[in-house]
Design a protein around this motif. Structure first.
Motif, PDB file in Angstrom:
ATOM      1  N   LEU A 346       0.828  -1.205   0.000  1.00 53.51           N
ATOM      2  CA  LEU A 346       0.000   0.000   0.000  1.00 53.51           C
ATOM      3  C   LEU A 346       0.862   1.255   0.000  1.00 53.51           C
ATOM      4  CD1 LEU A 346      -2.776   1.361   0.196  1.00 53.51           C
ATOM      5  CD2 LEU A 346      -2.654   1.091   2.695  1.00 53.51           C
ATOM      6  N   ARG A 350       0.461   3.726  -2.977  1.00 55.88           N
ATOM      7  CA  ARG A 350      -0.312   4.933  -2.675  1.00 55.88           C
ATOM      8  C   ARG A 350       0.407   5.932  -1.787  1.00 55.88           C
ATOM      9  NH1 ARG A 350      -4.435   5.184  -6.328  1.00 55.88           N
ATOM     10  NH2 ARG A 350      -5.435   3.156  -6.551  1.00 55.88           N
ATOM     11  N   ALA A 354      -1.419   7.291   2.826  1.00 53.95           N
ATOM     12  CA  ALA A 354      -2.585   6.437   2.609  1.00 53.95           C
ATOM     13  C   ALA A 354      -2.627   5.301   3.618  1.00 53.95           C
ATOM     14  CB  ALA A 354      -2.574   5.885   1.183  1.00 53.95           C
ATOM     15  N   ALA A 355      -1.452   4.721   3.919  1.00 56.91           N
ATOM     16  CA  ALA A 355      -1.397   3.639   4.901  1.00 56.91           C
ATOM     17  C   ALA A 355      -1.754   4.148   6.294  1.00 56.91           C
ATOM     18  CB  ALA A 355      -0.013   3.006   4.901  1.00 56.91           C
ATOM     19  N   SER A 358      -5.500   4.782   6.383  1.00 55.82           N
ATOM     20  CA  SER A 358      -6.227   3.515   6.409  1.00 55.82           C
ATOM     21  C   SER A 358      -6.150   2.878   7.792  1.00 55.82           C
ATOM     22  CB  SER A 358      -5.660   2.555   5.355  1.00 55.82           C
ATOM     23  OG  SER A 358      -5.788   3.084   4.058  1.00 55.82           O
ATOM     24  N   ALA A 361      -8.256   4.765  10.357  1.00 58.01           N
ATOM     25  CA  ALA A 361      -9.679   4.563  10.077  1.00 58.01           C
ATOM     26  C   ALA A 361     -10.135   3.182  10.555  1.00 58.01           C
ATOM     27  CB  ALA A 361      -9.948   4.714   8.579  1.00 58.01           C
ATOM     28  N   VAL A 362      -9.311   2.150  10.300  1.00 62.63           N
ATOM     29  CA  VAL A 362      -9.647   0.793  10.756  1.00 62.63           C
ATOM     30  C   VAL A 362      -9.713   0.747  12.280  1.00 62.63           C
ATOM     31  CG1 VAL A 362      -8.790  -1.579  10.884  1.00 62.63           C
ATOM     32  CG2 VAL A 362      -8.756  -0.360   8.703  1.00 62.63           C
ATOM     33  N   GLY A 390      -5.187  -2.310  12.213  1.00 65.45           N
ATOM     34  CA  GLY A 390      -5.063  -0.883  11.926  1.00 65.45           C
ATOM     35  C   GLY A 390      -3.762  -0.310  12.437  1.00 65.45           C
ATOM     36  N   LEU A 393      -0.926  -1.194  10.027  1.00 66.25           N
ATOM     37  CA  LEU A 393      -0.888  -0.319   8.850  1.00 66.25           C
ATOM     38  C   LEU A 393      -0.291   1.043   9.197  1.00 66.25           C
ATOM     39  CD1 LEU A 393      -4.412  -1.011   7.264  1.00 66.25           C
ATOM     40  CD2 LEU A 393      -2.197  -1.607   6.270  1.00 66.25           C
ATOM     41  N   PHE A 470      -6.388  10.149  12.785  1.00 70.14           N
ATOM     42  CA  PHE A 470      -6.809  10.187  11.385  1.00 70.14           C
ATOM     43  C   PHE A 470      -6.852  11.632  10.874  1.00 70.14           C
ATOM     44  CE2 PHE A 470     -10.170  10.692   8.224  1.00 70.14           C
ATOM     45  CZ  PHE A 470      -9.842   9.713   7.285  1.00 70.14           C
TER      46      PHE A 470
END
Length: 526
Positions: A346, A350, A354-355, A358, A361-362, A390, A393, A470
Motif C-alpha cells: 500500500l 499509494r 494512505a497507509a 487507512s 480509520a480501521v 489498523g 498499517l 486520522f
C-alpha cells in the motif's frame, strides 16, 4: 559509488562482507530477518513482567506502590534512550549503538535474574529499558543499507515487531510464571539477546551514513530530566494524586526544563534533536499523529485483557485465566505481522499517508464495533485483531514518513524522537484509561471492579484518539514518491555537512539518488 564514502571518511567496519558466495538479495533478507527478530525480542521486554504484577509485592518483599517501579523504570529509561542513542548512532555508527544497547539489555536481564530484592530489580529493569532504542536504530540501518525495493516492506516488518513481541510476551511470560521460577524469564531474555547480538555482529554491517559534529551532552541531560519529570507525573499521578504537590511540581518542572531544552537546541551548533527539521510540517504532524496513535493502541491493550479476566458473575466479565487471556490476545499482535506485507504494498502504491489514514480509520471502526462485540471471547478477539491490524498499517507508515523528510545522517535521531512520541502517547493512555476504569466501578464482593459503562467509555476514548490521529494524518502533505530515498534536500546547516568526497556522497544519499548508496552498501558486501 563506494558506499564507504558516505561515512564521512569512516570505514563501515567489520561485517558480513567477508563472506563470499552470498548474493545481494540473500544478504538483504538476512539483514531484515535478524533486525526484525531483535525488534520482536526488545518489544517482548515490555510485557515480560505483566503476569507478575499481581504478585510482585510478595516476590520483591515490598508494597504494591514500590513494586510498580519495576514497570515504571523501563518506561522512563526507554523514553530517554530513544533520542539519545539515535543521535549517538548517527554520529558513531548505528550498528555500534544497537549492539551497545543490546548488551546493556543483557546486563539488565542478568541483574534481574540474580536477585529477589526491589532495588536491584528496578535497576535491572531500567537497564533493560535502554534496549528499546534498538527498534529505531534498526529501522535507520535498514534505510542506509537496503535496496529501495526492499526498504519499505522491511521497515513495515520492523515496525510490526512491536506488536509481535507484545503478543507473544504475555502468554510466554504467563506460562513461565505459572510453571517455573520467575527468574527464568530473565535468564531466557539474556540468552536470547546474546544470541541475537552475535547474529547482528555477523550478518549486519555498520551503516556507512554518518552525521558530523559533536554529541550535545547538555541537551541530552536536559531532555532526560524533562522526560523523566513528565513521564513520572503521568505514570504515577493516579497513585500520588493528580492535584498533589509532587505531581503538579513534576508537571511544572517538565514544562520549564523542556522549554529551556528547546531554546538550547535551537541555539547550539550540534543539537541532540534538530528542532528545525522536526518542525517541518510532515515531521511535526507525523510525530503528533504518532503520539495520539500510541494512545489509541494502548487503550485496547488495557481494556481487552480486563474484560477477559473479570469474573462472569459481574455480568460483563468473561472469566478467563491469565494464561487463557494471553492466548486469546496473542493473535492480535500477530495480526500486525500479517498486515505488514500488505502495508508495504500500500505504501509503495499509494504512499505512506494512505497507509496511515487507512490504519487509523480501521482502528476507529474497530473501537466503535467493540461496543457490540465485547460479550464473548471471540468478540474480544475480533476487536483486538481489527484494532491491531489498523495499528500495523499505521505503524508501517510512520518510519517511511519520517525518513522521507529528514537527511540520511539524522535518520536514527529522527526515528528515536518518533518512537519517543509514541511512548508518551502510551503512557498518557495508561494514566487516562486507568483513571476512567478506577472511577467507574461496581462492587463485587469486597472489591471494586470496572463497570460495563467504564469499559465502554474506555473504548469510546480509544475511538476518539484514533479519530484524532486520522484527522492529523489528513493534514500531512502528500508526497509524489513513497520511498525514503526520494528527493530530500540536505537542509543541514553548513557546519554539520560533510565536506569533500564524503560530503558529495552523503549529499547524494540525502538528496535521493534512487537508493544507489543503499544498494551499493549491500551489494558490495555480497
Amino acid at each position: 559509488m563506494d558506499a564507504s564514502e558516505v561515512s564521512n571518511g569512516a570505514s563501515p567496519g567489520p561485517g558480513p562482507d567477508s563472506g563470499a558466495g552470498t548474493d545481494a538479495p540473500s544478504r538483504a533478507s538476512a539483514i531484515v530477518a535478524v533486525l526484525a527478530a531483535v525488534g520482536v525480542l526488545v518489544s517482548l521486554m515490555q510485557t515480560l513482567m505483566v503476569p507478575l504484577i499481581p504478585v510482585l509485592p510478595k516476590l520483591l518483599h515490598s508494597n504494591a506502590s514500590d513494586a510498580s517501579w519495576a514497570i515504571t523504570a523501563t518506561l522512563l529509561t526507554g523514553a530517554v534512550a530513544n533520542p539519545v542513542f539515535g543521535r549517538l548512532g548517527d554520529l558513531f555508527g548505528k550498528r555500534r549503538m544497537l549492539l551497545l544497547s543490546g548488551y546493556i539489555l543483557v546486563a539488565g536481564s542478568l541483574v534481574c535474574a540474580l536477585t529477589d530484592s526491589l532495588v536491584p530489580i528496578v535497576a535491572g529493569r531500567a537497564l533493560q529499558g535502554l534496549g528499546l532504542a534498538i527498534i529505531p536504530l534498526g529501522i535507520s540501518i535498514m534505510r542506509d543499507l537496503l535496496p529501495p525495493k526492499r526498504l519499505i516492506p522491511a521497515m513495515a516488518l520492523m515496525s510490526s515487531s512491536l506488536g509481535i513481541g507484545g503478543a507473544l510476551g504475555l502468554p510466554i511470560a504467563a506460562i513461565v510464571a505459572q510453571n517455573l521460577d520467575w527468574h527464568v524469564l530473565f535468564w531466557g531474555s539474556a540468552i536470547a539477546t546474546l544470541i541475537l547480538m552475535a547474529l547482528v555482529t555477523v550478518v549486519v554491517p555498520e551503516s556507512p551514513v554518518r552525521g558530523s559534529g559533536s554529541f550535545d551532552l547538555p541537551g541530552a541531560v536536559a531532555l532526560s530530566a524533562g522526560l523523566v519529570a513528565l513521564l513520572l507525573a503521568v505514570s504515577k499521578g493516579s497513585t500520588w494524586g493528580w492535584s498533589s504537590a509532587t505531581t503538579l511540581g513534576l508537571f511544572g518542572a517538565a514544562v520549564a526544563v523542556l522549554l529551556a531544552w528547546g531554546r538550547w537546541e535551537t541555539r547550539t551548533k550540534a543539537p541532540l534533536v534538530d528542532l528545525r527539521t522536526s518542525a517541518r510540517r510532515p515531521v511535526l504532524l507525523t510525530n503528533l499523529s504518532s503520539t495520539v496513535l500510541g494512545f489509541a493502541m494502548y487503550a485496547m491493550s488495557l481494556i481487552c485483557p480486563q474484560i477477559m479476566q473479570l469474573p462472569r458473575a459481574t455480568g460483563h466479565g468473561l472469566g478467563q485465566s491469565l494464561l487463557a487471556t494471553g492466548l486469546w490476545m496473542a493473535p492480535a499482535g500477530l495480526m500486525m505481522m500479517v498486515v505488514s506485507p500488505f502495508a508495504g504494498r500500500l505504501i509503495t502504491a499509494r504512499g505512506p499517508k494512505a497507509a496511515l489514514l487507512s490504519g487509523t480509520a480501521v482502528m476507529t471502526v474497530g473501537y466503535v464495533a467493540a461496543l457490540g462485540l465485547m460479550g464473548s471471547p471471540v468478540g474480544v478477539l475480533v476487536i483486538a485483531c481489527s484494532i491491531s491490524g489498523g495499528v500495523g498499517l499505521a505503524y508501517a507508515a510512520m518510519p517511511t514518513l519520517i525518513m522521507a523528510s529528514v537527511p540520511a545522517s539524522e535518520g536514527a535521531a529522527a526515528n528515536g524522537l518518533n518512537t519517543l512520541m509514541r511512548s508518551i502517547g502510551t503512557s498518557t493512555a495508561s494514566a487516562v484509561i486507568g483513571v476512567v476504569l478506577a472511577n467507574m466501578t461496581i462492587s463485587f464482593g469486597t472489591t471494586q471492579v470496572p463497570s460495563l459503562t467504564g469499559l465502554r467509555v474506555g473504548f469510546l476514548i480509544g475511538a476518539g484518539a484514533a479519530l484524532v490521529a486520522f484527522l492529523v494524518a489528513l493534514a500531512i502533505p502528500a508526497r509524489k514518491s513513497a520511498a525514503p530515498t526520494s528527493v530530500v534536500p540536505d537542509q543541514r546547516s553548513p557546519h554539520d555537512r560533510p565536506t569533500g568526497a564524503a560530503g558529495a556522497a552523503a549529499g547524494s544519499v540525502a538528496e535521493g539518488t534512487a537508493g544507489a548508496a543503499a544498494t551499493d552498501a549491500v551489494e558490495a558486501r555480497a
